[in-house]
Enzyme design. Sequence first.
Site, PDB file in Angstrom:
ATOM      1  CB  ALA A 155     -14.473   0.277   0.099  1.00  0.00           C
ATOM      2  CE1 TYR A 156      -7.494  -4.134   2.973  1.00  0.00           C
ATOM      3  CE2 TYR A 156      -6.119  -2.918   1.418  1.00  0.00           C
ATOM      4  CZ  TYR A 156      -6.240  -3.776   2.502  1.00  0.00           C
ATOM      5  OH  TYR A 156      -5.104  -4.269   3.106  1.00  0.00           O
TER       6      TYR A 156
END
Length: 255
Positions: A155-156
Site C-alpha cells: 500500500a505504501y
Amino acid sequence: MNGKTVLITGSTRGFGRALAEEFLSRGNRVVICSKNKESVERASLELKSLYSDRVYPLVADVSQYKDCVRMTDDVIERFGSIDILINNAGTNAYKRQRFLEFESDDLDMIVNTNLLGTLHCCKTVMPHMLTNRSGVVVNMEGAGSERNQTEGYAAYGATKAGITQFTHTLRKEYRYEDVHICLLSPGMMFTNLLLTDVTPEMEVVFDIFGEDPSHISELVVTEILKIDSHKDLRYLTWCKIVEKMVQAIAKRLHG
C-alpha cells in the site's frame, strides 16, 4: 524578513525533523507539524531553545483537508507567505507485512496520510504561491515510486507511485507558472519507517546503503534552496549505488 518560510509536514522526528533543523541552521523560518500534539510540543521546546521565534509549531493531520486549510491560513497570517512546502508526512502504519495482513484502518491511514495528505497540502498552499508568483513544492518519493516491487510495503508503494504521477502531472498543468514543483528521493535512511521489523537480510542492505537523516538533509537542503525550475532531487543515484557497493566489497576484502 531574511530567510524563507518553510512548511514541513511530519517534521517532529526522522527525516522531517532533520530537514527542519538544517533549514533553521541556515537562518530560515520553519513550521513543524504533526497530528501528534505531544510530539509537536516536545520538538517545539527542543528547537526553540536553539532557534527561538523562527520555529512555529502546529498540530495538524494532513489527511484531513480542513486541517490543511487551517494550517495554511495560520502560517500565512503569521509569516505572510509560504516559500517552500515539503510534503514529508508518510507512514506504513508502523508495520512491515504482506498486504492481506494489514487491517482496513491501516490502509486508510497509509493512503490518507501519504497520498491524500500530499494532495491536500498542494491544494491549500499552491494558490498562495501562484498569487505570489513564487514558491517551491517538494513531494517525497519512496519505495514504489519507480513501480518496483515493495514487499511489506504494497500500500505504501502504491501511494508513492501515485505521488510521482501526481507530481509530473502538476508540472504539466502549471508549466507556465513561477511555482517550481519537485520530487525528492532521499534514498535509504535510518528512520522508524525503515527500521520496522528488520530481517537479517535487510540489515546487510541497510549496512551498505543506509544513511543518517542528518547527512542527507544537509545535502538536499542545499539543493532545495537553489531550485529555480521543476526538478528531481535524487540522492541514491545509480552512480552512488555502484560507489557504495564497491566500498562495501573493499571493506569486506580488507576486513
